[in-house]
Design an enzyme around this catalytic site. Structure first.
Site, PDB file in Angstrom:
ATOM      1  N   ASP A   1       0.908  -1.360   0.266  1.00 59.85           N
ATOM      2  CA  ASP A   1       0.183   0.586  -0.286  1.00 59.85           C
ATOM      3  C   ASP A   1       0.872   1.214  -0.404  1.00 59.85           C
ATOM      4  O   ASP A   1       0.559   1.902   0.161  1.00 59.85           O
ATOM      5  CB  ASP A   1      -1.136  -0.077   1.215  1.00 59.85           C
ATOM      6  CG  ASP A   1      -1.689  -0.595   0.792  1.00 59.85           C
ATOM      7  OD1 ASP A   1      -2.355  -1.359  -0.133  1.00 59.85           O
ATOM      8  OD2 ASP A   1      -2.658  -1.319   2.113  1.00 59.85           O
ATOM      9  N   ALA A   2       2.071   1.115  -0.579  1.00 57.70           N
ATOM     10  CA  ALA A   2       2.875   2.601  -0.350  1.00 57.70           C
ATOM     11  C   ALA A   2       3.354   2.659  -1.992  1.00 57.70           C
ATOM     12  O   ALA A   2       4.026   3.459  -2.390  1.00 57.70           O
ATOM     13  CB  ALA A   2       3.999   1.870  -0.274  1.00 57.70           C
TER      14      ALA A   2
END
Length: 277
Positions: free
Chosen positions: A221-222
């Site tokens: 999620d980055a």
């Protein structure tokens, strides 16, 4: 395209198009002054262009890319990219994607839907799209992902959209589609991690909720962010209302990100994006 910033780049690119009979339809550019990197996106008509379509990449590389150290990608509008959708049990995002697809809003093809659960198989039948189920456990994850990749290759898929696909994609899988896997998540991460972010946010009394669409990288999620949005909430909103508003945001933000990708208006550099209008 992007390259180290220096004088004369725009003039060189536009001259390349103009002297060869091209008609520029769109041009936008941006300079990252911190990194000293120049970004540009340009569209032009090929009706009177004297360089054959299959030779444009070679000519541009020889005449300009090598001189200015340009990294570029060349696309033609007569080709519709092929998009695969991955989904689990939640249907709000996939229905929004398929509604836009069926309405003809996007120049894209959706040849296949893949899932780790059979719950939404009826959606594939409803939209006449092949639906493949690959149940995933800790012990069979590698084999199932390899099988999924075979399906994607068979359908010549160009990019993947995770429409609330509740599985972590492996690094080996991601390497097959770098900056070509789009995910959606609530913007509470990393503040509200876990299976019930809306419940945690409710307990904290937050006043804003949001959603983020981004490219998938090996950092969970980055990855590079494509699109984000928020909506206000208040003390009057129950958890169910937070969930409803959050899901509305998720499907809208995911579709916006997918649309920008289809239009080839997203340039990635390191872990950031330049998203042109």
């Amino acid at each position: 395209m992007h390259c180290p910033d220096r004088p004369g780049i725009i003039a060189a690119i536009t001259e390349f198009i103009n002297v060869n009979g091209g008609n520029i339809l769109y041009l936008d550019q941006h300079v990252d002054r911190v990194e000293n990197v120049f970004f540009m996106r340009v569209e032009w008509e090929l009706t009177s262009f004297v360089i054959p379509q299959d030779k444009i990449q070679e000519y541009f590389s020889t005449l300009h890319a090598s001189k200015y150290t340009i990294y570029f990608r060349l696309y033609f509008n007569d080709y519709k990219p092929k998009m695969a959708i991955f989904v689990s049990k939640m249907s709000h995002c996939i229905y929004d994607l398929l509604a836009r697809y069926e309405a003809g809003e996007w120049e894209v093809e959706i040849p296949v839907i893949l899932s780790n659960h059979p719950d939404l198989e009826e959606i594939g039948k409803r939209f006449n799209i092949p639906f493949h189920v690959f149940p995933i456990t800790h012990s069979n994850k590698e084999a199932q992902e390899n099988a999924e990749l075979v399906v994607l290759k068979e359908h010549k898929v160009d990019f993947v959209v995770l429409a609330r696909y509740m599985q972590i994609i492996s690094a080996d899988f991601i390497r097959q589609y770098p900056n070509r896997i789009i995910n959606i998540h609530h913007s509470f991460l990393p503040a509200f991690v876990g299976a019930k972010p809306y419940h945690a946010a409710f307990q904290r009394g937050v006043k804003l909720i949001g959603a983020t669409s981004h490219y998938v990288t090996t950092d969970l999620d980055a990855g590079p962010i494509i699109e984000q949005d928020i909506t206000r909430i208040s003390h009057k909103d129950a958890i169910e209302e937070l969930v409803r508003k959050g899901r509305d945001l998720e499907k809208i933000v995911l579709s916006r990100g997918v649309e920008k990708h289809i239009q080839r208006k997203v340039l990635t550099y390191k872990n950031k994006t330049v998203v042109f209008n």
